[in-house]
Design a protein around this motif. Structure first.
Motif, short mmCIF file in Angstrom:
data_model
loop_
_atom_site.label_atom_id
_atom_site.label_comp_id
_atom_site.label_asym_id
_atom_site.label_seq_id
_atom_site.Cartn_x
_atom_site.Cartn_y
_atom_site.Cartn_z
N PHE A 251 0.91 -1.20 -0.14
CA PHE A 251 -0.15 -0.10 -0.23
C PHE A 251 0.60 1.67 0.09
O PHE A 251 1.51 0.99 0.73
CB PHE A 251 -1.10 -0.35 1.06
N ARG A 252 0.33 2.31 -1.55
CA ARG A 252 0.90 3.61 -0.94
C ARG A 252 0.48 4.01 -0.48
O ARG A 252 -0.67 4.86 -1.91
CB ARG A 252 1.92 3.56 -2.31
N THR A 253 -0.04 4.73 0.55
CA THR A 253 -0.79 6.02 0.92
C THR A 253 0.14 7.52 1.02
O THR A 253 0.80 7.71 0.39
CB THR A 253 -1.00 5.93 2.51
N SER A 254 -1.58 8.47 0.59
CA SER A 254 -0.84 9.23 -0.17
C SER A 254 0.10 9.50 -1.75
O SER A 254 1.40 10.90 -1.59
CB SER A 254 0.56 10.49 0.81
N GLN A 255 -0.17 8.81 -1.80
CA GLN A 255 0.13 9.09 -3.74
C GLN A 255 -0.63 8.94 -4.40
O GLN A 255 -1.38 8.19 -4.92
CB GLN A 255 0.86 7.10 -3.08
N ALA A 256 -1.55 9.76 -5.12
CA ALA A 256 -1.86 10.62 -6.00
C ALA A 256 -1.55 9.91 -7.22
O ALA A 256 -0.86 10.25 -7.68
CB ALA A 256 -2.78 11.90 -6.19
N VAL A 257 -1.83 9.10 -8.03
CA VAL A 257 -2.12 8.84 -9.42
C VAL A 257 -2.34 9.61 -10.46
O VAL A 257 -3.12 10.68 -10.51
CB VAL A 257 -2.86 7.42 -10.24
N GLU A 258 -1.24 10.29 -11.28
CA GLU A 258 -1.28 11.92 -11.94
C GLU A 258 -1.44 11.17 -13.47
O GLU A 258 -1.76 11.99 -14.05
CB GLU A 258 -0.05 12.41 -11.42
N LYS A 259 -0.82 10.13 -14.03
CA LYS A 259 -1.00 10.05 -15.10
C LYS A 259 -0.71 8.27 -15.58
O LYS A 259 -0.39 7.91 -14.87
CB LYS A 259 0.00 10.73 -15.90
N LEU A 260 -1.53 7.74 -16.50
CA LEU A 260 -1.06 6.50 -16.66
C LEU A 260 -0.90 6.81 -18.47
O LEU A 260 -1.08 7.06 -19.58
CB LEU A 260 -2.41 4.93 -16.82
N GLU A 261 0.81 6.18 -18.67
CA GLU A 261 1.69 6.27 -19.41
C GLU A 261 0.91 5.67 -20.31
O GLU A 261 0.88 4.16 -19.95
CB GLU A 261 3.08 6.13 -19.39
N THR A 262 0.60 5.02 -21.52
CA THR A 262 -0.03 3.91 -22.48
C THR A 262 1.05 4.13 -23.61
O THR A 262 1.49 5.29 -23.68
CB THR A 262 -1.40 4.15 -22.60
N ALA A 263 1.40 2.50 -24.13
CA ALA A 263 2.08 2.80 -25.49
C ALA A 263 1.78 1.88 -26.03
O ALA A 263 0.88 0.06 -25.16
CB ALA A 263 3.21 2.38 -25.64
N GLY A 264 1.15 1.33 -27.32
CA GLY A 264 0.33 0.14 -27.49
C GLY A 264 -0.85 -0.75 -28.01
O GLY A 264 -1.24 -1.26 -27.56
N GLY A 265 -1.97 0.42 -27.08
CA GLY A 265 -3.21 0.66 -26.63
C GLY A 265 -3.00 0.04 -25.39
O GLY A 265 -4.12 -1.11 -25.31
N ARG A 266 -1.33 -0.10 -23.95
CA ARG A 266 -1.57 -0.40 -22.91
C ARG A 266 -0.61 0.18 -21.76
O ARG A 266 -0.20 1.21 -22.17
CB ARG A 266 -0.64 -1.99 -22.90
N VAL A 267 -1.50 -0.16 -20.91
CA VAL A 267 -0.70 0.34 -19.60
C VAL A 267 0.45 0.60 -19.17
O VAL A 267 0.59 -0.59 -19.12
CB VAL A 267 -1.33 0.96 -18.07
N LYS A 268 1.73 1.13 -19.56
CA LYS A 268 2.79 0.79 -19.10
C LYS A 268 3.35 1.42 -18.01
O LYS A 268 3.94 0.44 -17.75
CB LYS A 268 4.10 1.28 -20.85
N HIS A 269 3.09 2.36 -17.35
CA HIS A 269 3.26 2.71 -16.36
C HIS A 269 2.68 3.46 -15.72
O HIS A 269 1.57 4.10 -16.14
CB HIS A 269 4.88 3.68 -16.79
N ILE A 270 2.89 3.74 -14.46
CA ILE A 270 1.70 4.51 -14.21
C ILE A 270 2.68 5.74 -13.23
O ILE A 270 3.57 5.94 -12.55
CB ILE A 270 1.22 3.58 -12.63
N HIS A 271 2.20 6.90 -13.07
CA HIS A 271 2.94 7.99 -12.78
C HIS A 271 2.38 8.38 -11.08
O HIS A 271 1.19 9.23 -11.06
CB HIS A 271 3.62 9.27 -13.70
N THR A 272 2.84 8.75 -10.33
CA THR A 272 3.00 9.75 -9.13
C THR A 272 4.17 10.12 -9.20
O THR A 272 4.45 11.23 -9.66
CB THR A 272 2.64 8.57 -7.76
#
Length: 503
Positions: A251-272
């Motif tokens: 669990f990572r609290t106080s970490q809002a997700v700011e962006k879902l980075e996609t490539a080729g129609g898939r999420v590759k990275h979660i950015h906080t």
């Protein structure tokens, strides 16, 4: 910060979950239990979502859920981890389950024993005892079919519900019949109708727009019973976190997700903030619209704002958390104030979208049952008034309704309360927006209308981002804690299918 892969073992995949409510924690526990690396990202500093708690001046307040119905859903979830509810927290059945207050402050206690309840109905309306037995038997049938055959389906398409057995049961489930009309085939007394219809108003839509299928809720509340987890709903949320952690969830609290980075129609990275995490699949159990609108590019979104604007939302609410330095003799654990016009308040929530003229409201007093939530000799009060979503909620409006509700509460109690309030906090539309990114400050998600049931809810799987899934109150099966647990379970199973297909 450089990319941070969560997985490093062959065959093990990384799954990111947005939101640490019941849906997210349930999904995480199942996926981690299947051997995957799971991380839950939570924007707030504590877990639980709307079931968060806070403590002040010796009081512990549940911020959201307070009704423990459908105990078999919790039990079913715990069993998959080799546990039972009794292992994890003390569950107490309430008797009376709740009280309903009508005009002239006449209160009706709803007994835990079903036969006593039948006798109570008979005293109010001749012939109502036998009608209640038939009404609840019908609700039990819907509950059994729903729990066994319907509610755990992902809602991808109508074909999921076309088995010969389900097709034959469709008419009995009354998916196309009005809850209001269904209830009125059994009862005429307005007090009994209010008692039967209240779960629909507080968690769904106007009774006339709700499928009669949802009489299954009456079976759960009136026959299975109303329960309370000692320590409050925060104890239940802590239990889900415990099970998830035991399975390996981070669990990572106080970490809002700011962006879902996609490539080729898939999420590759979660950015906080300051971090980029490599990922194989994502479950969004936070606000569905927020995830699409704020975290994806326009071409990756399934639903535009026009879609959400056309949806019928269950109510938002104005809440007051009150600490009182004395006991209040007339209050039960759950108290429903139906001393005003049910129909008018419904219209003002769902049709007129305005602050209510003469609202119904609900008071939870858990200190009646649980001495741990308030100092000795004190009372812990949770006051809830359902309102339309999207309303402005400045402090003067909140205070106006506080005084209005307390006038009626004190009249019923037969004693002053306001002058003994030692702690007070309000919570409303703007708070739901700020804390949960809740669209229009919704508290419960989408209303359970026919056009928003099962396959007509927002899809659990994104058709544009191949490894993005959703869970929670804005997708199947709907609002409430048990549905959230089920939603997380369904989403986890869909992710497992997806991950297995990638091997």
């Amino acid at each position: 910060m450089p990319d941070t892969p969560i997985h490093n073992i062959a065959g093990k995949k990384s799954v990111g979950i947005i939101g640490a409510g019941f849906a997210g924690m349930a999904a995480g526990a199942i996926l981690a239990g299947e051997g995957h690396d799971v991380t839950v990202f939570e924007k707030n500093d504590t877990i639980g979502g709307r079931a968060r708690t806070f403590s002040e001046k010796g009081f512990t307040f549940d911020m959201g859920p307070s009704w423990y119905w459908m105990p078999d859903v919790y039990e079913r979830f715990f069993e998959r981890f080799g546990r039972s509810t009794a292992d994890l927290y003390q569950l107490r059945q309430l008797d009376p389950g709740f009280a309903v207050i009508f005009e002239d402050n006449a209160a009706i206690d709803i007994p835990a024993d079903f036969e006593e309840l039948c006798l109570l109905f008979e005293q109010i309306e001749t012939g109502a005892a036998e009608k209640l037995r038939r009404f609840i038997a019908d609700g039990e049938f819907k509950y059994r079919v729903g729990m066994d055959d319907m509610v755990y389906k992902p809602g991808h398409s109508i074909t999921e519900f076309l088995s010969l057995r389900l097709f034959g049961q469709a008419l009995q489930l009354q998916l196309f019949s009005s809850f209001s009309k269904h209830a009125r085939r059994f009862f005429k007394d307005q007090r009994l109708l209010a008692l039967i219809e209240f779960p629909v108003l507080f968690l769904g839509a106007m009774p006339r727009d709700t499928p009669a299928l949802y009489s299954l809720m009456n079976y759960s509340g009136l026959k299975q019973g109303t329960f309370y987890p000692m320590g409050g709903f925060g104890k239940v949320a802590d239990t889900f976190q415990y099970i998830a952690r035991q399975a390996g969830v981070q669990f990572r609290t106080s970490q809002a997700v700011e962006k879902l980075e996609t490539a080729g129609g898939r999420v590759k990275h979660i950015h906080t903030a300051g971090r980029s995490v490599q990922i194989d699949a994502v479950i969004g159990s936070a606000d569905y619209r927020h995830i699409e609108q704020a975290l994806l590019t326009p071409g990756e979104r399934q639903y535009e704002d026009s879609y959400w604007q056309e949806r019928t939302f269950a109510p938002s609410c104005l809440l007051f958390y009150l600490g009182v330095d004395k006991r209040i003799a007339k209050l039960r654990h759950h108290n429903l104030f139906f001393d005003q016009d049910f129909g008018l308040h419904s219209e003002e929530i769902y049709k007129d979208k305005k602050w209510p003229t003469a609202p119904l409201f609900y008071v939870c007093c858990p200190s009646v049952t649980d001495p741990s939530v308030a100092p000795e000799g004190h009372e812990n009060l949770f006051v809830l008034m359902p309102i339309a979503t999207g309303l402005p909620d400045p402090e003067p409006i909140r205070e106006h309704y506080y005084q209005l509700l307390m006038d009626r509460l004190e009249k019923f109690a037969g004693e002053t309360i306001r002058d003994r309030v030692v702690f007070k906090r309000s919570y409303c539309v703007s708070d739901f927006k700020n804390d949960y990114n809740a669209y229009q400050g919704n508290a419960y998600g989408l209303a359970n209308t026919l056009r928003q049931t099962a396959i007509f809810k927002p899809k659990l799987k994104s058709p544009k981002v191949n490894n993005l899934f959703f869970a929670g109150q804005l997708t199947v099966p709907g609002p409430g804690v048990p549905p959230a647990i089920i939603s997380g379970t369904i989403a986890a199973h869909e992710v497992l299918k997806y991950l297995n297909s990638q091997l």
